[in-house]
Design a protein around this motif. Structure first.
Motif, PDB file in Angstrom:
ATOM      1  N   ALA A 198       0.798  -1.225   0.000  1.00  0.00           N
ATOM      2  CA  ALA A 198       0.000   0.000   0.000  1.00  0.00           C
ATOM      3  C   ALA A 198       0.837   1.286   0.000  1.00  0.00           C
ATOM      4  CB  ALA A 198      -0.954   0.002   1.186  1.00  0.00           C
ATOM      5  N   ASP A 199       1.861   1.327   0.843  1.00  0.00           N
ATOM      6  CA  ASP A 199       2.619   2.576   0.995  1.00  0.00           C
ATOM      7  C   ASP A 199       3.345   3.026  -0.257  1.00  0.00           C
ATOM      8  OD1 ASP A 199       1.759   2.633   3.538  1.00  0.00           O
ATOM      9  OD2 ASP A 199       3.564   1.694   4.390  1.00  0.00           O
ATOM     10  N   GLY A 200       3.820   2.074  -1.040  1.00  0.00           N
ATOM     11  CA  GLY A 200       4.637   2.479  -2.179  1.00  0.00           C
ATOM     12  C   GLY A 200       3.929   2.392  -3.513  1.00  0.00           C
ATOM     13  N   LEU A 201       2.679   1.940  -3.476  1.00  0.00           N
ATOM     14  CA  LEU A 201       1.985   1.577  -4.711  1.00  0.00           C
ATOM     15  C   LEU A 201       1.807   2.731  -5.696  1.00  0.00           C
ATOM     16  CD1 LEU A 201       1.157  -1.035  -5.752  1.00  0.00           C
ATOM     17  CD2 LEU A 201      -1.050  -0.827  -4.620  1.00  0.00           C
ATOM     18  N   VAL A 202       1.352   3.878  -5.175  1.00  0.00           N
ATOM     19  CA  VAL A 202       1.086   5.009  -6.066  1.00  0.00           C
ATOM     20  C   VAL A 202       2.381   5.477  -6.723  1.00  0.00           C
ATOM     21  CG1 VAL A 202       0.278   7.396  -6.162  1.00  0.00           C
ATOM     22  CG2 VAL A 202      -0.970   5.707  -4.805  1.00  0.00           C
ATOM     23  N   ASP A 203       3.448   5.569  -5.930  1.00  0.00           N
ATOM     24  CA  ASP A 203       4.746   5.972  -6.483  1.00  0.00           C
ATOM     25  C   ASP A 203       5.226   4.981  -7.529  1.00  0.00           C
ATOM     26  OD1 ASP A 203       4.869   8.201  -4.987  1.00  0.00           O
ATOM     27  OD2 ASP A 203       6.148   7.358  -3.397  1.00  0.00           O
ATOM     28  N   PHE A 204       5.064   3.710  -7.204  1.00  0.00           N
ATOM     29  CA  PHE A 204       5.496   2.683  -8.148  1.00  0.00           C
ATOM     30  C   PHE A 204       4.751   2.839  -9.470  1.00  0.00           C
ATOM     31  CE2 PHE A 204       4.630  -1.386 -10.208  1.00  0.00           C
ATOM     32  CZ  PHE A 204       5.928  -1.807 -10.481  1.00  0.00           C
ATOM     33  N   HIS A 205       3.417   2.985  -9.366  1.00  0.00           N
ATOM     34  CA  HIS A 205       2.604   3.113 -10.573  1.00  0.00           C
ATOM     35  C   HIS A 205       3.033   4.333 -11.387  1.00  0.00           C
ATOM     36  CE1 HIS A 205      -0.766   2.592 -13.245  1.00  0.00           C
ATOM     37  NE2 HIS A 205      -1.138   3.841 -13.048  1.00  0.00           N
ATOM     38  N   THR A 206       3.260   5.433 -10.699  1.00  0.00           N
ATOM     39  CA  THR A 206       3.657   6.655 -11.394  1.00  0.00           C
ATOM     40  C   THR A 206       4.966   6.452 -12.159  1.00  0.00           C
ATOM     41  OG1 THR A 206       2.722   7.800  -9.495  1.00  0.00           O
ATOM     42  CG2 THR A 206       3.939   9.145 -11.070  1.00  0.00           C
ATOM     43  N   SER A 207       5.954   5.822 -11.497  1.00  0.00           N
ATOM     44  CA  SER A 207       7.238   5.653 -12.180  1.00  0.00           C
ATOM     45  C   SER A 207       7.111   4.673 -13.336  1.00  0.00           C
ATOM     46  CB  SER A 207       8.324   5.204 -11.197  1.00  0.00           C
ATOM     47  OG  SER A 207       7.995   3.946 -10.664  1.00  0.00           O
ATOM     48  N   LEU A 208       6.294   3.651 -13.151  1.00  0.00           N
ATOM     49  CA  LEU A 208       6.079   2.673 -14.230  1.00  0.00           C
ATOM     50  C   LEU A 208       5.440   3.348 -15.444  1.00  0.00           C
ATOM     51  CD1 LEU A 208       6.143  -0.262 -15.188  1.00  0.00           C
ATOM     52  CD2 LEU A 208       3.963  -0.634 -14.039  1.00  0.00           C
TER      53      LEU A 208
END
Ligand code: UDP
Ligand code: MG
Length: 320
Positions: free
Chosen positions: A18-28
Motif C-alpha cells: 500500500a505505501d509504495g503503490l502510487v509511487d510505483f505506478h507513477t514511475s512505471l
C-alpha cells in the motif's frame, strides 16, 4: 475498455504494498508513456490477498487509468500464483513480470523490449549486486548450489522474476498444469531464444518483504521437490553404504570371533554384534525406501503432466 491487443503487458504481483503503490505506478507509467505510440501497453496488477489497503488503492488507480487491469485474489496464495494469474490474463504480444516494490528498476523496461525486438523470446533480468541482507545472500547462494546439484534442470544464479516473455512462450506456459510451481524454473524449462539484462537491485522503496524466513524455506523446499526426486534417492544410497559397512564389519567379526576364536583379542560383546545386525537391517530398510523412491519419482514425473516437448512454432516450417 479497449479491445485491441496491446504490444506490452506488465504483470505485477502485489502483496501488502500500500505505501509504495502510487509511487510505483507513477514511475512505471512514466517509463511506459515514453515508449508510446510504438508500444501500447496494459498493466495487470494482481493483488495477492493483501491485508492492507493495496486492493483499494489498485481499484482507485484502475478507475483513473484505463490501461490498468486488476486481479484480486480472495486470500494470499503466494507470488508464484499471482504471477501465473497475471500471465494468464495478459493479452500483449510480450509480457513483462516485475515486482511491485520498486526493486526491479522500471527504467530497464526499454532494454527488455529492445532485446525482444531483436528476436529473444525470453529476456531474463540478472541481479548483479543486491542490497539484500547477508543472511538472504547466503541463503540464495545455498539454494542455487543445492538446487543445481539436485536437479537435472539448472537455474542460473541471480536470475530473477524480472522477465519478459513473448506471447508464444506464454501460450506454452499456460499449458503447464502443475500447481506447485516456481514460475522462473518453468519458463527456463520451456526453452526458446533468450537474452539477459543485468541490473542492480534497488532498495525496497517502503514496506517489508512479504517473504518471511519460513515462507522462503518453504518455497525453496517446494521448488526442489517439484523439480527433482533426487533427495529421495539419497536415502537409498545411504542405505547401500550402511548395509555394505555392516556386512564388512559383520563378516570380519564372524570370521575373527566365531571361526578363528578371537586371535586378535577383540572380545566382541553380544551387544556389539547386535549393533552390527541393527545397522545391517536399517541399511536394508533405507534401500527399500530408495526403491520406493524410484517408483514415486515416476509418479512424480507423470503427475506433473508436462508436455513431452515444446515446439518453437515461429521457426518451424509448415507446421500449423
Ligand atoms: N508478493 C506477492 N505475494 C506474496 C509475497 C510477495 O505477490 O505472498 C509480491 C510482492 O508484493 C512483490 C513481489 O511479490 O511485488 C516480491 O516480494 P518481496 O519483495 O517480498 O520479495 P523479495 O524482493 O524479497 O524477493
Ligand atoms: Mg522485494
Amino acid at each position: 475498455m479497449t479491445t485491441h491487443k496491446p504490444v506490452l503487458s506488465l504483470v505485477v504481483p502485489i502483496y501488502n504494498e500500500a505505501d509504495g503503490l502510487v509511487d510505483f505506478h507513477t514511475s512505471l507509467v512514466g517509463v511506459l508513456k515514453s515508449l508510446r505510440p510504438e508500444v501500447s501497453y496494459e498493466i495487470i496488477y494482481c493483488d495477492d490477498g493483501s491485508a492492507d489497503a493495496s486492493a483499494a488503492i489498485l481499484s482507485k488507480i484502475a478507475d483513473k487509468d484505463t490501461t490498468v487491469k486488476t486481479i484480486l485474489f480472495s486470500r494470499n496464495f503466494g507470488k508464484e500464483s499471482a504471477l501465473s494469474a497475471g500471465i494468464t490474463y495478459a493479452t500483449g504480444e510480450a509480457i513483462i513480470t516485475l515486482d511491485g516494490d520498486g526493486q526491479h528498476p522500471v527504467e530497464l523496461i526499454p532494454e527488455f523490449i529492445a532485446a525482444w525486438k531483436d528476436g529473444a523470446k525470453v529476456v531474463i533480468g540478472i541481479r548483479k549486486a543486491s542490497n539484500a541482507s547477508p543472511l538472504k545472500a547466503i541463503e540464495s547462494k545455498l539454494f542455487y548450489s543445492f538446487f543445481n546439484r539436485l536437479s537435472s534442470q539448472k537455474l542460473i544464479p541471480q536470475s530473477t522474476d524480472f522477465r519478459l516473455i513473448d506471447q508464444q512462450v506464454q501460450a506454452e506456459f499456460l499449458k503447464l498444469e502443475e500447481s506447485n510451481r516456481m514460475t522462473r524454473a518453468l519458463i527456463d524449462w520451456l526453452g526458446f531464444e533468450r537474452a539477459y539484462v543485468s541490473y542492480i537491485e534497488k532498495e525496497r522503496a517502503v514496506g517489508k518483504p512479504g517473504y518471511s524466513q519460513r515462507k522462503l524455506i518453504q518455497l525453496a523446499m517446494n521448488s526442489i521437490v517439484s523439480i527433482s526426486p533426487r533427495p529421495l534417492y539419497l536415502l537409498g544410497y545411504l542405505g547401500v553404504i550402511l548395509t555394505v559397512l555392516a556386512l564388512i564389519v559383520g563378516i570380519t567379526v564372524i570370521v575373527e570371533q566365531l571361526l578363528l576364536h578371537d586371535p586378535l583379542m577383540w572380545k566382541f560383546t553380544g551387544t556389539a554384534m547386535l549393533g552390527i545386525l541393527l545397522l545391517f537391517f536399517v541399511g536394508i530398510i533405507l534401500i527399500s525406501q530408495g526403491i520406493l523412491a524410484i517408483y514415486i519419482s515416476h509418479i512424480h514425473t507423470e503427475s506433473k503432466k508436462r508436455p513431452l516437448y515444446v515446439i518453437d512454432r515461429a521457426r518451424s516450417k509448415r507446421i500449423e
